[in-house]
Scaffold this motif. Structure first.
Motif, mmCIF file in Angstrom:
data_model
loop_
_atom_site.group_PDB
_atom_site.id
_atom_site.type_symbol
_atom_site.label_atom_id
_atom_site.label_comp_id
_atom_site.label_asym_id
_atom_site.label_seq_id
_atom_site.Cartn_x
_atom_site.Cartn_y
_atom_site.Cartn_z
ATOM 1 N N ASP A 98 0.851 -1.007 -0.054
ATOM 2 C CA ASP A 98 0.062 -0.133 -0.057
ATOM 3 C C ASP A 98 0.713 1.174 0.039
ATOM 4 O OD1 ASP A 98 -1.785 2.048 0.582
ATOM 5 O OD2 ASP A 98 -2.938 0.812 1.810
ATOM 6 N N GLN A 99 1.036 1.995 -1.142
ATOM 7 C CA GLN A 99 2.015 3.131 -1.267
ATOM 8 C C GLN A 99 1.667 4.279 -0.489
ATOM 9 O OE1 GLN A 99 2.943 4.290 -5.366
ATOM 10 N NE2 GLN A 99 3.940 5.964 -4.760
ATOM 11 N N ALA A 100 0.341 4.717 -0.136
ATOM 12 C CA ALA A 100 -0.157 5.546 0.624
ATOM 13 C C ALA A 100 0.088 5.347 1.974
ATOM 14 C CB ALA A 100 -1.610 5.913 0.362
ATOM 15 N N HIS A 101 -0.199 4.330 2.421
ATOM 16 C CA HIS A 101 -0.072 3.709 3.736
ATOM 17 C C HIS A 101 1.746 3.905 4.042
ATOM 18 C CE1 HIS A 101 -0.530 1.732 7.663
ATOM 19 N NE2 HIS A 101 0.147 0.682 7.272
ATOM 20 N N TRP A 102 2.442 3.397 3.080
ATOM 21 C CA TRP A 102 3.689 3.493 3.207
ATOM 22 C C TRP A 102 4.190 4.944 3.268
ATOM 23 C CZ3 TRP A 102 7.968 5.370 0.430
ATOM 24 C CH2 TRP A 102 9.213 4.568 0.646
ATOM 25 N N GLN A 103 3.986 5.892 2.416
ATOM 26 C CA GLN A 103 4.193 7.362 2.560
ATOM 27 C C GLN A 103 4.024 7.946 3.876
ATOM 28 O OE1 GLN A 103 2.465 8.342 -1.152
ATOM 29 N NE2 GLN A 103 4.384 8.267 -2.341
ATOM 30 N N GLN A 104 2.776 7.497 4.349
ATOM 31 C CA GLN A 104 2.132 7.967 5.671
ATOM 32 C C GLN A 104 3.190 7.738 6.833
ATOM 33 O OE1 GLN A 104 -1.654 6.657 6.027
ATOM 34 N NE2 GLN A 104 -2.627 8.302 4.447
ATOM 35 N N ALA A 105 3.651 6.416 6.747
ATOM 36 C CA ALA A 105 4.422 5.855 7.822
ATOM 37 C C ALA A 105 6.194 6.473 7.526
ATOM 38 C CB ALA A 105 4.628 4.308 7.637
ATOM 39 N N GLN A 106 6.262 6.770 6.609
ATOM 40 C CA GLN A 106 7.573 7.435 6.113
ATOM 41 C C GLN A 106 7.696 8.727 6.748
ATOM 42 O OE1 GLN A 106 8.861 8.692 2.197
ATOM 43 N NE2 GLN A 106 10.593 7.325 2.244
ATOM 44 N N ALA A 107 6.912 9.461 6.529
ATOM 45 C CA ALA A 107 6.691 10.949 6.871
ATOM 46 C C ALA A 107 6.481 10.919 8.637
ATOM 47 C CB ALA A 107 5.242 11.483 6.296
ATOM 48 N N LYS A 108 5.947 10.058 9.242
ATOM 49 C CA LYS A 108 5.929 9.921 10.747
ATOM 50 C C LYS A 108 7.267 9.893 10.944
ATOM 51 C CE LYS A 108 1.266 8.303 10.963
ATOM 52 N NZ LYS A 108 0.206 7.116 11.024
ATOM 53 N N GLY A 109 8.152 8.865 10.565
ATOM 54 C CA GLY A 109 9.425 8.859 10.795
ATOM 55 C C GLY A 109 10.228 9.993 10.856
ATOM 56 N N TRP A 110 9.899 10.634 9.676
ATOM 57 C CA TRP A 110 10.712 12.236 9.610
ATOM 58 C C TRP A 110 10.318 12.964 10.850
ATOM 59 C CZ3 TRP A 110 14.120 10.785 6.374
ATOM 60 C CH2 TRP A 110 14.090 10.207 5.208
ATOM 61 N N THR A 111 9.098 12.926 11.226
ATOM 62 C CA THR A 111 8.669 13.733 12.338
ATOM 63 C C THR A 111 9.268 13.411 13.652
ATOM 64 O OG1 THR A 111 6.661 14.228 11.085
ATOM 65 C CG2 THR A 111 6.817 14.777 13.546
ATOM 66 N N LEU A 112 9.377 12.146 13.709
ATOM 67 C CA LEU A 112 9.827 11.487 15.131
ATOM 68 C C LEU A 112 11.355 11.790 15.311
ATOM 69 C CD1 LEU A 112 8.519 7.810 16.134
ATOM 70 C CD2 LEU A 112 10.755 8.855 16.837
ATOM 71 N N LEU A 113 12.002 11.334 14.184
ATOM 72 C CA LEU A 113 13.541 11.771 14.143
ATOM 73 C C LEU A 113 13.762 13.264 14.647
ATOM 74 C CD1 LEU A 113 14.961 10.123 11.158
ATOM 75 C CD2 LEU A 113 15.455 9.462 13.584
ATOM 76 N N ALA A 114 13.125 14.176 14.206
ATOM 77 C CA ALA A 114 13.356 15.532 14.570
ATOM 78 C C ALA A 114 12.983 15.979 15.942
ATOM 79 C CB ALA A 114 12.526 16.471 13.417
ATOM 80 N N ALA A 115 11.949 15.096 16.211
ATOM 81 C CA ALA A 115 11.459 15.489 17.554
ATOM 82 C C ALA A 115 12.165 14.868 18.660
ATOM 83 C CB ALA A 115 10.047 15.118 17.747
#
Length: 430
Positions: free
Chosen positions: A354-371
């Motif tokens: 599921d590409q859309a689900h995958w992209q959402q998970a990826q974005a959450k990773g970027w946010t988590l790293l920064a925080a």
């Protein structure tokens, strides 16, 4: 003349291998923090050098082999006269702490815990008990053990008593997981002033990585000498991967890890898509080429370098509550967290397809790293806390009477044992 640079001595359990383990990577991050502030850094260890050892000399770090139970260390540390001594794991504080205190009493003694080993041991024992019952796929109740239940399992063990005594004896202990800080303060009653949250120190700037369509396969990665990683490989092989292949018959899993033993190589089965790939020279490169990272950890402690690497590479992951502990705070997870083999398999298949689900998970990773892992803020806090402790060392130690008491008793016994071993060795070799 300019003022002399402050001096850091690190006493390593092993020589750092940042490309083999998260502990090695974290140690190198710590060393770089001090180097950037102009500190003179010496790294010493009684261990033999591993095949993936970092080139510390190229970073301007002096390397000094040392020996256990040998008074040659006394003259070495006395001559070096460091301002801060960093013990890499509690076993090194046990071995060398009394010598540092005797010969460099004004040196700040800092313990790098890496992870809370006694917590990992307690969870491993709980897993062994569960596996003995025959239930090998659903571990929701083990993953849900409360801190009070974990305390009850840990408190009477030799490893917890040794590890926490070392934390008390040190002036400051670096904790990679804030969940472990809560456990120590709330249930073991350690003073918060002795602990500092110091997670992986990462550059959280999103990097250019392959897109969904450019990636293929699943990946799992981790040093095979680390027991939780080997256990995760076995769970993958026996339970999780067959379920994934039922949904994706052509799926491939690439498992990377340093120091691959024959028992791991024997699991390689190309027909099943189960590939043991040995050591990855560039872990981030192979992680960025994969579509989904699998980290089905059934026990462990600390925070997980493989999952941090996955987020750095924009690779969503599927893990367990053990894998995500201490990593996200209140933020959404960069993938899925599941309790049993079937849930892990279904979550992995969905992320893979599921590409859309995958992209959402990826974005959450970027946010988590920064925080949660921004290098600059934690490096600044680390050096500020060390400066504060050094400036108020007498008062800081006065407020830690338990630590002083433990040093008085345990270090005397350790000192006499070390001197006895040294004398015995001298007789045997003399």
């Amino acid at each position: 003349m300019p003022p002399a640079a402050s001096k850091l001595l690190v006493i390593g359990y092993v020589w750092p291998e940042p490309r083999s383990s998260a502990a090695g990577g974290h140690m190198l991050q710590l060393l770089e923090c001090f180097l950037e502030q102009g500190w003179q850094v010496t790294f010493s260890s009684p261990a033999t050098e591993g095949e993936h050892k970092a080139d510390l000399g190229a970073l301007g770090i002096r390397e000094q082999p040392i020996e256990l139970n040998n008074s040659s260390f006394d003259s070495f540390v006395r001559e070096l006269n460091p301002d801060v001594v960093l013990f890499d794991r509690f076993m090194m504080e046990e071995q060398f702490g009394w010598r540092v205190e005797k010969h460099c009493p004004q040196a700040l003694r800092v313990l790098e815990t890496s992870d809370l080993q006694s917590l990992r041991d307690a969870r491993q024992q709980a897993l062994k008990e569960r596996l003995a019952t025959g239930d090998v796929d659903d571990f929701a109740d083990l993953f849900a053990l409360s801190q009070q239940q974990l305390f009850q399992r840990m408190a009477g063990t030799d490893s917890a008593q040794r590890e926490i005594a070392a934390i008390y004896r040190s002036d400051l202990s670096l904790m990679i997981s804030d969940a472990e800080i809560d456990l120590l303060c709330q249930h073991f009653q350690l003073p918060a002033a002795l602990l500092l949250h110091c997670p992986l120190l990462l550059d959280s700037t999103p990097r250019q990585v392959p897109e969904f369509a450019q990636r293929a396969h699943f990946i799992s990665i981790g040093n095979f000498r680390h027991a939780p990683n080997w256990d995760a490989v076995l769970w993958l092989k026996n339970s999780i991967w067959p379920l994934i292949r039922q949904h994706l018959p052509k799926a491939q899993l690439h498992i990377y890890g340093a120091y691959t033993p024959p028992k791991a190589s024997a699991l390689h089965n190309a027909a099943q898509g189960f590939h043991i790939m040995n050591w990855a020279e560039d872990a981030l490169q192979v992680m960025a080429a994969a579509r989904v990272c699998l980290a089905p950890l059934r026990f462990g402690a600390g925070i997980k370098g493989k999952i941090a690497d996955a987020m750095l590479c924009g690779t969503p992951n599927v893990t367990t509550p053990i894998g995500e502990e201490g990593m996200r705070g209140d933020l959404p997870w960069a993938g899925s967290v599941a309790n049993n083999a079937s849930e892990i398999a279904l979550a992995a298949v969905r992320l893979h397809e599921d590409q859309a689900h995958w992209q959402q998970a990826q974005a959450k990773g970027w946010t988590l790293l920064a925080a949660r892992y921004e290098r600059k803020s934690f490096a600044t806090a680390l050096l500020a806390r060390i400066a504060e402790c050094r400036a108020n060392l007498a008062e800081h130690r006065l407020n830690n009477f338990t630590g002083a008491m433990l040093r008085h008793h345990q270090h005397k016994s350790t000192q006499y044992m070390a001197q006895w071993i040294e004398a015995k060795n001298r007789r045997n070799w003399g």
